[in-house]
Design a protein around this motif. Structure first.
Motif, PDB file in Angstrom:
ATOM      1  N   GLU A 533       0.827  -1.222   0.000  1.00 59.63           N
ATOM      2  CA  GLU A 533       0.000   0.000   0.000  1.00 59.63           C
ATOM      3  C   GLU A 533       0.857   1.265   0.000  1.00 59.63           C
ATOM      4  OE1 GLU A 533      -2.978  -0.152  -0.663  1.00 59.63           O
ATOM      5  OE2 GLU A 533      -3.633  -2.176  -0.101  1.00 59.63           O
ATOM      6  N   ASN A 535       2.433   4.774  -1.317  1.00 66.25           N
ATOM      7  CA  ASN A 535       1.806   5.958  -1.901  1.00 66.25           C
ATOM      8  C   ASN A 535       2.906   6.790  -2.558  1.00 66.25           C
ATOM      9  OD1 ASN A 535       0.938   8.789  -2.022  1.00 66.25           O
ATOM     10  ND2 ASN A 535      -0.883   8.134  -0.883  1.00 66.25           N
ATOM     11  N   ARG A 578       1.705   5.255   3.910  1.00 66.78           N
ATOM     12  CA  ARG A 578       1.032   4.164   3.196  1.00 66.78           C
ATOM     13  C   ARG A 578      -0.478   4.279   3.355  1.00 66.78           C
ATOM     14  NH1 ARG A 578       5.092  -0.608   2.401  1.00 66.78           N
ATOM     15  NH2 ARG A 578       7.049   0.470   2.820  1.00 66.78           N
ATOM     16  N   ASN A 579      -1.201   3.426   2.615  1.00 66.44           N
ATOM     17  CA  ASN A 579      -2.656   3.550   2.558  1.00 66.44           C
ATOM     18  C   ASN A 579      -3.375   2.266   2.929  1.00 66.44           C
ATOM     19  OD1 ASN A 579      -1.873   6.058   0.975  1.00 66.44           O
ATOM     20  ND2 ASN A 579      -4.099   6.203   0.931  1.00 66.44           N
ATOM     21  N   ASP A 583      -3.919   3.261   8.615  1.00 67.36           N
ATOM     22  CA  ASP A 583      -2.861   4.268   8.562  1.00 67.36           C
ATOM     23  C   ASP A 583      -3.409   5.650   8.893  1.00 67.36           C
ATOM     24  OD1 ASP A 583      -0.370   2.992   7.990  1.00 67.36           O
ATOM     25  OD2 ASP A 583      -1.162   2.477   6.025  1.00 67.36           O
ATOM     26  N   ALA A 586      -3.374   9.417   6.457  1.00 66.70           N
ATOM     27  CA  ALA A 586      -3.682   9.235   5.038  1.00 66.70           C
ATOM     28  C   ALA A 586      -4.843  10.119   4.591  1.00 66.70           C
ATOM     29  CB  ALA A 586      -4.003   7.769   4.753  1.00 66.70           C
ATOM     30  N   ARG A 590      -4.485  13.043   1.614  1.00 66.91           N
ATOM     31  CA  ARG A 590      -5.297  13.106   0.399  1.00 66.91           C
ATOM     32  C   ARG A 590      -5.908  14.490   0.220  1.00 66.91           C
ATOM     33  NH1 ARG A 590      -9.375   8.335  -0.639  1.00 66.91           N
ATOM     34  NH2 ARG A 590      -7.327   7.336  -0.484  1.00 66.91           N
ATOM     35  N   LEU A 648      -7.369   5.952   7.729  1.00 63.72           N
ATOM     36  CA  LEU A 648      -8.045   5.877   6.430  1.00 63.72           C
ATOM     37  C   LEU A 648      -9.414   5.233   6.559  1.00 63.72           C
ATOM     38  CD1 LEU A 648      -7.764   6.418   3.376  1.00 63.72           C
ATOM     39  CD2 LEU A 648      -6.755   4.136   3.155  1.00 63.72           C
ATOM     40  N   CYS A 666      -5.707   4.099  -2.843  1.00 55.18           N
ATOM     41  CA  CYS A 666      -6.026   5.477  -3.197  1.00 55.18           C
ATOM     42  C   CYS A 666      -6.114   5.587  -4.711  1.00 55.18           C
ATOM     43  CB  CYS A 666      -4.993   6.451  -2.632  1.00 55.18           C
ATOM     44  SG  CYS A 666      -3.346   6.394  -3.385  1.00 55.18           S
ATOM     45  N   GLU A 670      -2.864  10.467  -6.258  1.00 55.31           N
ATOM     46  CA  GLU A 670      -1.905  10.183  -5.194  1.00 55.31           C
ATOM     47  C   GLU A 670      -0.854   9.176  -5.653  1.00 55.31           C
ATOM     48  OE1 GLU A 670      -3.419   9.926  -0.901  1.00 55.31           O
ATOM     49  OE2 GLU A 670      -5.217   9.636  -2.118  1.00 55.31           O
ATOM     50  N   CYS A 672      -1.252   5.414  -5.774  1.00 52.58           N
ATOM     51  CA  CYS A 672      -1.177   4.088  -5.173  1.00 52.58           C
ATOM     52  C   CYS A 672      -1.134   3.035  -6.274  1.00 52.58           C
ATOM     53  CB  CYS A 672      -2.372   3.829  -4.267  1.00 52.58           C
ATOM     54  SG  CYS A 672      -2.331   4.741  -2.708  1.00 52.58           S
TER      55      CYS A 672
END
Length: 767
Positions: A533, A535, A578-579, A583, A586, A590, A648, A666, A670, A672
């Motif tokens: 995950e 980003n 990370r997503n 997390d 996040a 965004r 998130l 995401c 972004e 991901c």
């Protein structure tokens, strides 16, 4: 006892004769026999003695899980949505955008008018359906219809539920193949009227999040230097007719394939056999060209070609809008294809020609791929049928080959022809992102290659291809950087750009593969490409943003307020970057990044084609727009009472599996690798959450291939069943939120070892 039941099922399946005489009729009838073995999460493994029976078992199993969805897709494919759901309701096409049922129905009935598709499918193979594909389709139809006959008041007794026909299945598949081509112009075809436009630009209302990631690792990149590995990560809608369904089809001595199908199709489109695995990503190659028509003065339905007038064909398309009501619309067609509403003035009109507008070959190609067992066989299949409609192919096999090809149907428009035929200032401004050719001369008709199976498309000798022992990958950019060590450069512009900035996903995927290739890939770290995950934007910009706000915690918002961002600054500093669903930070990132990414000067170091993976980089923290973006993000969270360190899971969710389930990932902005996206702007709504996720990673498959066979893990993010009452409606969606995987039970020993194994033996007669 479980094993005994399975052996009994297998013996029944393999012991029955396939054809038999129908009693009292004197005519041959088809007898189908299949065993449906379901393992964890309801995944069906179909064992059958012939390919028609494999279709029979598959059709029955799919209908058990998704009958109502199948019936609605069939309704769409027949142009019957207005009859049952009303002409003004939304057609629910997430791959297109807002579209009324009437526009959808008019489009469908126009492209299938007068038995067109049946004539296409009835051509001799490879252009039309071959005998094996027909048997698979017929068996699938019989299996679905058996379930329809058995089900009590299916779909809550809806009157639109009816038996399926083979024509329904081919129409569903044909319409899917129009994605990226005629599919993009449904409204414009349905709404076209003579001289009814002011000359507006042609719209292409895609959501922007469709696509996929695919990576194949060859022998030089896997631990031990033996075999290969592959990650499949298609991004497609989580609702509607473009969803995927996981299945294994086994016909001993003929086919043994595990993977995913598109709803309503009886073959695997992404999957693996014993020694081969493949996936697809949406290609940048164009699927259509526009043609500018020079109209005959005083006659808006006639146009000039080589100085001679040609009249458009006018066809009345009648769409039922209720039990006793209908709407009739005229659609107009030129020699190039349908005429569009946009751009049709008193002097000019625009027509569109799609590369898959007569493509009946795709079914054959995927049925053949399901039986291939090496990259060499896959290449031969693709060269024979040339039917893939809109995707690249990434493949690997147990010999250690990693392979990429854009073997899709692409209009044969060379750069030289485009230089002659893209001849207006407006068309030149759009080229090569969009190609509009001069329709007033036959010299601008599509060309062809000697090895092309049909005129008008590029043949296999012109495909962008690459075979490697280290890796190939694609994330919806052009084939240029399939492997940076071997860039693909000599291509017509219609295939996509060379030397241009790559998508964040492309760069992140290349970084992840290049970081791991030296120490080698295993099955576990192959799937980490997704489950990590990572980003891209955070990895490039988060530290600089934190340094900026620590140095100056008072920033000006867009409405002129001074905002204290110190708490947000601490949240971003503590964030993992990370997503995953847990997390913290996040959500704030965004809100910040979707604003900052709009700033022209967001990066201090711009894209450099000599460093395509590492540029652009270095957040420009002196940019007023970047500083304002962080102030506005912190202010927005405060206004919505969302903590700056909210996880998130507090804001990102989906409802496709029932209830509200948190999901990771995401969007493309972004960057991901694991794409999840809503249909709105991506920013927080008034409820303090992002819109419900309806698109993104769908069927995910990580495979390690050796000469001894495959080992794989899979995940279907929105689960096997679209029926809310099914136990498999959201079970894999929950697993997805937790970062989990499902073991791929491919061999008989693996299937029989499933703690949730259930077996059903089906026997029946076809039509």
């Amino acid at each position: 006892m479980r094993v005994l039941r399975l052996v009994l099922a297998a013996s029944l399946v393999l012991g029955l004769a396939a054809p038999a005489a129908a009693v009292g009729t004197g005519q041959a009838a088809t007898i189908y026999s299949a065993s449906v073995r379901r393992t964890e999460h309801g995944i069906p493994h179909i064992l059958a003695r012939d390919i028609g029976s494999a279709g029979y078992g598959y059709g029955y199993a799919f209908a058990q899980d998704n009958l109502c969805a199948l019936e609605e897709i069939m309704m769409t494919a027949n142009g019957d949505r207005s009859r049952w759901f009303g002409p003004n309701a939304d057609a629910g096409d997430l791959s297109y955008g807002p579209l009324t049922n009437l526009a959808s129905d008019t489009f469908v009935r126009s492209v299938l008018n007068n038995g067109f598709l049946r004539r296409v499918m009835d051509q001799p193979a490879p252009l039309g359906l071959d005998a094996q594909t027909r048997r698979l389709i017929d068996g699938y139809v019989a299996g679905v219809n058996r379930y329809v006959a058995e089900a009590a008041a299916p779909c809550h007794g809806a009157r639109w539920v009816r038996p399926v026909t083979s024509d329904d299945i081919t129409q569903m598949g044909f319409l899917f193949s129009q994605f990226g081509g005629l599919h993009e112009f449904q409204r414009a075809i349905a709404d076209a009227k003579p001289a009814g436009s002011t000359g507006a630009a042609i719209p292409h209302p895609r959501s922007g999040e469709e696509g996929s990631n695919g990576g194949a690792i060859g022998a030089h990149g896997v631990v031990g230097g033996d075999g290969a590995a592959l990650l499949a990560n298609p991004h497609f809608p989580w609702l509607g007719g473009d969803r995927m369904y996981q299945v294994q089809l086994t016909v001993p001595g003929v086919m043994d394939v595990s993977g995913a199908s598109i709803y309503g199709t009886p073959f695997v489109v992404i999957g693996h056999t014993q020694h081969l695995a493949w996936t697809h990503t949406v290609s940048t190659a164009q699927r259509f060209t526009l043609y500018e028509l020079h109209l005959v003065p005083g006659d808006p339905t006639s146009y000039l070609v080589d100085g001679r007038p040609e009249r458009m064909t006018e066809t009345d398309i009648t769409v039922p809008t209720g039990p006793e009501s209908s709407v009739t619309t005229k659609v107009y067609r030129s020699r190039y294809g349908p005429v569009l509403a946009d751009g049709w003035t008193a002097t000019h009109a625009v027509a569109v020609r799609g590369a898959s507008a007569d493509n009946g070959r795709a079914f054959n190609e995927w049925v053949s791929l399901d039986q291939d067992d090496s990259v060499a066989e896959l290449r031969e299949t693709q060269n024979r049928y040339q039917g893939v409609p809109f995707v690249n192919t990434i493949a690997a096999d147990a010999t250690g080959v990693a392979y990429f090809a854009d073997a899709s149907a692409v209009p044969h428009v060379t750069d030289e022809q485009a230089a002659r035929c893209v001849d207006t200032p407006e068309a030149k401004a759009l080229y090569p992102t969009e190609i509009e050719l001069d329709g007033s001369t036959s010299d601008c008709a599509w060309g062809s290659d000697p090895d092309a199976v049909v005129p008008g498309i590029f043949g296999p000798s012109r495909y962008p291809t690459l075979s490697r022992a280290d890796f190939v990958t694609n994330s919806n950019d052009s084939s240029w950087l399939t492997n940076p060590a071997a860039p693909i450069t000599s291509l017509p512009a219609i295939y996509g750009p060379v030397g241009t900035k790559r998508l964040p996903r492309t760069q992140l995927g290349l970084e992840q593969i290049q970081d791991r290739i030296g120490t080698g890939f295993t099955l576990a770290n192959m799937d980490e490409l997704l489950t990590a995950e990572r980003n891209w934007s955070a990895e490039r910009a988060r530290d600089a943003a934190v340094t900026m706000c620590r140095h100056d915690p008072l920033l000006m918002s867009g409405d002129g307020r001074e905002v204290d961002v110190s708490a947000g600054c601490s949240a971003l500093a503590a964030w993992s970057g990370r997503n995953s669903v847990g997390d913290r930070g996040a959500v704030l990132w965004r809100e910040f990044w979707l604003r900052a990414a709009r700033v022209p000067e967001v990066w201090s170091v711009p894209f450099d084609p000599s460093r395509p993976v590492s540029t652009p980089n270095t957040l420009d923290t002196d940019s007023p727009g970047v500083r304002q973006a962080l102030a506005d993000a912190v202010l927005r969270l405060a206004q919505l009472h969302v903590p700056v360190d909210a996880p998130l899971s507090a804001a990102q969710y989906t409802t496709v599996g029932g209830g509200e389930l948190p999901v990771p990932g995401c969007g493309n902005v972004e960057g991901c690798y694991d794409i999840t996206a809503a249909t709105d702007s991506g920013l927080l709504g008034s409820d303090g959450r992002f819109g419900a996720v309806t698109m993104g990673s769908s069927f995910v498959m990580a495979v390690r291939l050796t000469r001894d066979g495959p080992k794989a893990r899979t995940l279907l993010t929105y689960s096997e069943s679209s029926d809310p009452s099914s136990p498999h409606h959201g079970d894999q969606t929950v697993l997805y939120g937790r970062g989990g995987w499902v073991p791929d039970r491919f061999g008989e020993a693996e299937i029989t070892a499933s703690p949730e194994l259930s077996v059903s033996v089906l026997c029946g007669r076809g039509a």
